[in-house]
Write a protein that holds these residues in place. Structure first.
Motif, PDB file in Angstrom:
ATOM      1  N   ALA A 101      22.110  -8.215 -24.367  1.00 50.66           N
ATOM      2  CA  ALA A 101      23.433  -7.739 -24.381  1.00 50.66           C
ATOM      3  C   ALA A 101      24.584  -8.714 -24.416  1.00 50.66           C
ATOM      4  O   ALA A 101      25.494  -8.574 -25.180  1.00 50.66           O
ATOM      5  CB  ALA A 101      23.605  -6.820 -23.164  1.00 50.66           C
ATOM      6  N   SER A 102      24.469  -9.779 -23.634  1.00 49.56           N
ATOM      7  CA  SER A 102      25.442 -10.964 -23.580  1.00 49.56           C
ATOM      8  C   SER A 102      25.451 -11.307 -24.871  1.00 49.56           C
ATOM      9  O   SER A 102      26.711 -11.851 -25.191  1.00 49.56           O
ATOM     10  CB  SER A 102      25.124 -11.980 -22.451  1.00 49.56           C
ATOM     11  OG  SER A 102      25.120 -11.477 -21.217  1.00 49.56           O
ATOM     12  N   PHE A 114      27.461  -9.308 -27.052  1.00 55.06           N
ATOM     13  CA  PHE A 114      28.961  -9.320 -26.676  1.00 55.06           C
ATOM     14  C   PHE A 114      29.620 -10.830 -26.903  1.00 55.06           C
ATOM     15  O   PHE A 114      30.604 -10.514 -27.404  1.00 55.06           O
ATOM     16  CB  PHE A 114      29.063  -9.033 -25.009  1.00 55.06           C
ATOM     17  CG  PHE A 114      28.773  -7.773 -24.726  1.00 55.06           C
ATOM     18  CD1 PHE A 114      29.485  -6.467 -25.393  1.00 55.06           C
ATOM     19  CD2 PHE A 114      28.178  -7.407 -23.596  1.00 55.06           C
ATOM     20  CE1 PHE A 114      29.254  -5.266 -25.003  1.00 55.06           C
ATOM     21  CE2 PHE A 114      27.830  -6.122 -23.307  1.00 55.06           C
ATOM     22  CZ  PHE A 114      28.449  -5.028 -23.982  1.00 55.06           C
ATOM     23  N   LEU A 135      30.593 -10.190 -30.666  1.00 52.86           N
ATOM     24  CA  LEU A 135      31.399  -9.135 -30.720  1.00 52.86           C
ATOM     25  C   LEU A 135      32.874  -9.949 -30.265  1.00 52.86           C
ATOM     26  O   LEU A 135      34.012  -9.599 -31.076  1.00 52.86           O
ATOM     27  CB  LEU A 135      31.507  -8.166 -29.899  1.00 52.86           C
ATOM     28  CG  LEU A 135      30.730  -6.791 -30.146  1.00 52.86           C
ATOM     29  CD1 LEU A 135      29.980  -6.056 -29.072  1.00 52.86           C
ATOM     30  CD2 LEU A 135      31.145  -6.257 -31.508  1.00 52.86           C
ATOM     31  N   ASP A 136      32.878 -10.548 -29.364  1.00 49.80           N
ATOM     32  CA  ASP A 136      34.131 -11.203 -28.865  1.00 49.80           C
ATOM     33  C   ASP A 136      34.711 -12.511 -29.739  1.00 49.80           C
ATOM     34  O   ASP A 136      35.644 -13.137 -29.302  1.00 49.80           O
ATOM     35  CB  ASP A 136      33.964 -11.910 -27.358  1.00 49.80           C
ATOM     36  CG  ASP A 136      33.762 -10.731 -26.426  1.00 49.80           C
ATOM     37  OD1 ASP A 136      33.970  -9.344 -26.818  1.00 49.80           O
ATOM     38  OD2 ASP A 136      33.711 -11.052 -25.208  1.00 49.80           O
ATOM     39  N   GLY A 137      33.865 -12.984 -30.480  1.00 52.32           N
ATOM     40  CA  GLY A 137      34.063 -14.259 -31.286  1.00 52.32           C
ATOM     41  C   GLY A 137      33.713 -15.418 -30.257  1.00 52.32           C
ATOM     42  O   GLY A 137      34.222 -16.545 -30.772  1.00 52.32           O
ATOM     43  N   ARG A 138      33.047 -15.216 -29.266  1.00 48.44           N
ATOM     44  CA  ARG A 138      32.594 -16.428 -28.524  1.00 48.44           C
ATOM     45  C   ARG A 138      31.547 -17.511 -29.148  1.00 48.44           C
ATOM     46  O   ARG A 138      31.140 -18.277 -28.747  1.00 48.44           O
ATOM     47  CB  ARG A 138      32.507 -16.249 -27.001  1.00 48.44           C
ATOM     48  CG  ARG A 138      33.596 -15.804 -26.271  1.00 48.44           C
ATOM     49  CD  ARG A 138      33.083 -15.095 -24.944  1.00 48.44           C
ATOM     50  NE  ARG A 138      32.818 -13.771 -24.935  1.00 48.44           N
ATOM     51  CZ  ARG A 138      31.700 -13.480 -24.271  1.00 48.44           C
ATOM     52  NH1 ARG A 138      30.870 -14.364 -23.761  1.00 48.44           N
ATOM     53  NH2 ARG A 138      31.349 -12.131 -24.000  1.00 48.44           N
ATOM     54  N   ILE A 182      30.834  -0.880 -31.743  1.00 49.69           N
ATOM     55  CA  ILE A 182      30.042  -2.117 -31.925  1.00 49.69           C
ATOM     56  C   ILE A 182      29.298  -2.096 -33.058  1.00 49.69           C
ATOM     57  O   ILE A 182      29.543  -3.135 -33.879  1.00 49.69           O
ATOM     58  CB  ILE A 182      29.008  -2.138 -30.706  1.00 49.69           C
ATOM     59  CG1 ILE A 182      30.007  -2.123 -29.314  1.00 49.69           C
ATOM     60  CG2 ILE A 182      28.159  -3.315 -30.852  1.00 49.69           C
ATOM     61  CD1 ILE A 182      29.299  -2.365 -28.138  1.00 49.69           C
TER      62      ILE A 182
END
Lengths: 300, 304
Positions: free
Chosen positions: B188-189, B192, B195-198, B219
């Motif tokens: 999941a991380s 995410f 998704l966040d652009g990290r 999502i």
């Protein structure tokens, strides 16, 4: 309007190149970008040609942006660097042939910045992530969006966030900041959470915004970093130094004779997620552990 | 990717320990007459370990009652700890993801017993390579110089598969090909982070992706799946060969038939599974094949 002269590399009083810089507003995000720009330029020009930088930080309004752009054109600088959409648009509006390097531009693909004399870099932050994180912290029925209708990129962020929120059945409270008195809207917005767009005006008065929102304990998210720790609960932002360094690289190429149109523009999409646990405690918000581990940094 | 600060990690560790104490106590429960025999079962951590431990707590309680053996649970602090944990904690068995199960079968001669069938009727999972739809990345050549987030070196879907995929496309050194690579610690991380652009590119397993999309359809609208791995067993209960064969057989029997009784179905519901199905060593052939395909990329990444 504040004009600062900054001479890189000591010695010869007669600089060989002059760069004019305009920030959309005197906000820390553009300040950090500019610091990285100067530092990278210093590195590239160490021991070489002298560069003079004329920095302008106009108050965020249309007349000041235009005046700043005209002043730099009148100085006949070799290159203009502009941070943030309104300053960039003010330079483009003057139709000068002085090369322009832009940075801090939200979604450059959505603005008419490409041209013979311009190149640069911008950023994009996935706004849906902010809603996703808010929803994990508290029920979200109404989202207040702070923006400024005189700042084009801020308006686009408002519209994008509004679309995302409405798709998820969340009402939007529009908080348009044009003058300081507009902050009063925050007192009656009745929002469960507030999202602050990349508006220079909003960030100029960020401390005042936080003072108003602290009493009703409304959590705030921002797409600029809260380096001063004014009390923003979460920030999802593109690190400004990366754009500053990229702009310096582009500026160096142009000063050495390369045509701006030949230098590829770019959009940065990497982000940093910061949670402010001090502020969360103050608001009685419990960050779930699985959310905390997502953070790039946690303020404790 | 930066890790959360030390104080947060310490806090997490303390929570782990408290939780384990509670779970051990809960698993003791059936005790009209306290069973003397004990089975210590390990669990690999998921994104939300609280929810995960709650699910497993019901199962441990049920097994303790049915087997007249005290079933205790212990969570492993990260993926891939299986070999060390089996030795140091003397685990009797563990619910393992496909990579660690393969390691356990090969290195510890563990016996695969059963796989849970999830609520979508699947006992397998597959790896996805994901990007944001607005990233412009659709193929390997567009990944050069970008950032990639894996899950953990001991996951098939979150590491072995993307390495094998990259190697198939001629990329054997993630260090030089990507601007940055990192490990998110959970599927999941990793999702995410993209998704966040990290991170620009991420690898994660389909079951976690599908669950997140089910809970938040936005999502699915934002992400693009650009590659999928073959299916592998998602979770397998593996048991040490040294465990009494009769107990092993009873354990398998209880798990394989629990969907036939009302009590068993109730526990399955809490465990979020439909039933258990039999597992065999042959189920892991696909993982071995992927491991061979990813060998050069794996070696290069480990050396850096």
């Amino acid at each position: 309007m504040l004009t600062v002269l900054c001479v890189l590399a000591a010695g010869d009083l007669h600089a060989q190149k002059r760069i004019g810089v305009i920030m959309t507003g005197d906000v820390p995000y553009y300040g950090a970008m500019h610091e990285a720009f100067v530092s990278e330029l210093n590195r590239r020009y160490a021991g070489g040609e002298k560069i003079e930088i004329i920095l302008q930080k106009p108050f965020p309004d249309s007349i000041s942006w235009s005046n700043a752009a005209r002043k730099l054109i009148a100085f006949d600088v070799d290159l203009i660097v502009a941070y943030g959409s309104p300053a960039i648009q003010a330079v483009i509006h003057e139709k000068s042939r002085i090369p322009l390097v832009y940075a801090g531009l939200y979604e450059p693909d959505h603005e008419e910045v490409a041209g013979k004399y311009a190149t640069g870099c911008g950023f994009k932050v996935p706004l849906t992530s902010i809603i996703r994180y808010f929803k994990q912290l508290k029920p979200l029925t109404t989202l207040g969006i702070v923006y400024s209708s005189i700042e084009e990129d801020s308006v686009r962020q408002y519209e994008a966030m509004k679309d995302v929120a409405e798709q998820q059945g969340i009402r939007v409270a529009k908080i348009d900041i044009r003058v300081h008195a507009d902050l009063e809207q925050l007192k009656t917005a009745k929002a469960d959470a507030i999202f602050i767009t990349g508006s220079s005006l909003a960030h100029l008065w960020l401390a005042d915004i936080m003072t108003i929102l602290r009493k009703p304990q409304v959590p705030v998210a921002d797409i600029f970093p809260d380096d001063a720790e004014a009390g923003v609960l979460m920030t999802l932002s593109q690190p400004p130094h990366i754009q500053g360094e990229m702009a310096a690289g582009m500026a160096a190429k142009i000063l050495r004779g390369e045509k701006p149109a030949k230098i590829l523009a770019c959009t940065f999409r990497d982000t940093e997620l910061v949670f402010n646990l001090v502020e969360a405690r103050h608001m009685g918000i419990d960050f779930p552990i699985h959310l905390l581990i997502e953070a790039t940094r946690v303020i404790e | 990717m930066s890790r959360p600060p030390l104080s947060v990690r310490r806090f997490l560790l303390r929570l782990f320990l408290c939780l384990l104490l509670c779970l051990a106590a809960a698993a003791d429960r059936p005790a009209a007459a306290e069973p003397e025999e004990e089975l210590l079962i390990g669990i690999e951590p998921e994104h939300n370990i609280f929810e995960q431990m709650e699910r497993y707590r019901y199962l441990a309680g049920y097994l303790s009652g049915q087997l007249r053996v005290q079933v205790k649970l212990t969570i492993m602090s990260r993926y891939g700890e299986v070999i060390e944990r089996f030795k140091s904690l003397r685990l009797d068995g563990a619910f393992l993801t496909s990579y660690t199960a393969t390691m356990g079968i090969n290195e510890l001669n563990l016996e695969p017993v059963v796989n849970p069938v999830n609520l979508n009727g699947q006992s397998t999972s597959q790896g996805y390579i994901l990007v944001r739809k607005d990233s412009g990345i659709r193929a390997v050549e567009q990944m050069r110089g970008k950032s990639i987030v894996f899950v953990d070196p001991a996951t098939v879907e979150g590491y072995l598969f993307p390495l094998a995929y990259l190697e198939q496309h001629g990329i054997t050194d993630s260090n030089s090909f990507f601007h940055r690579f990192s490990f998110a610690g959970s599927h999941a991380s990793a999702i995410f982070a993209v998704l966040d652009g990290r991170a620009d590119i991420g690898a994660a397993k389909d079951t976690v992706y599908n669950r997140l999309v089910h809970n938040d359809p936005s999502i699915g609208q934002e992400l693009e799946i650009i590659a999928q791995s073959p299916k592998v067993p998602e979770i397998t209960l593996c048991i040490r060969k040294e465990i009494d064969p009769e107990l092993r057989a009873r354990l398998a029997e209880v798990l394989l038939t629990m969907d036939k009784t009302a009590d068993g179905r109730k526990v399955l519901e809490q465990f979020k599974a439909l039933r258990f199905v039999k597992s065999s060593k042959a189920d892991f052939d696909g993982v071995m094949k992927m491991e061979q395909e990813a060998r050069a990329a794996w070696r290069n990444t480990e050396n850096n």
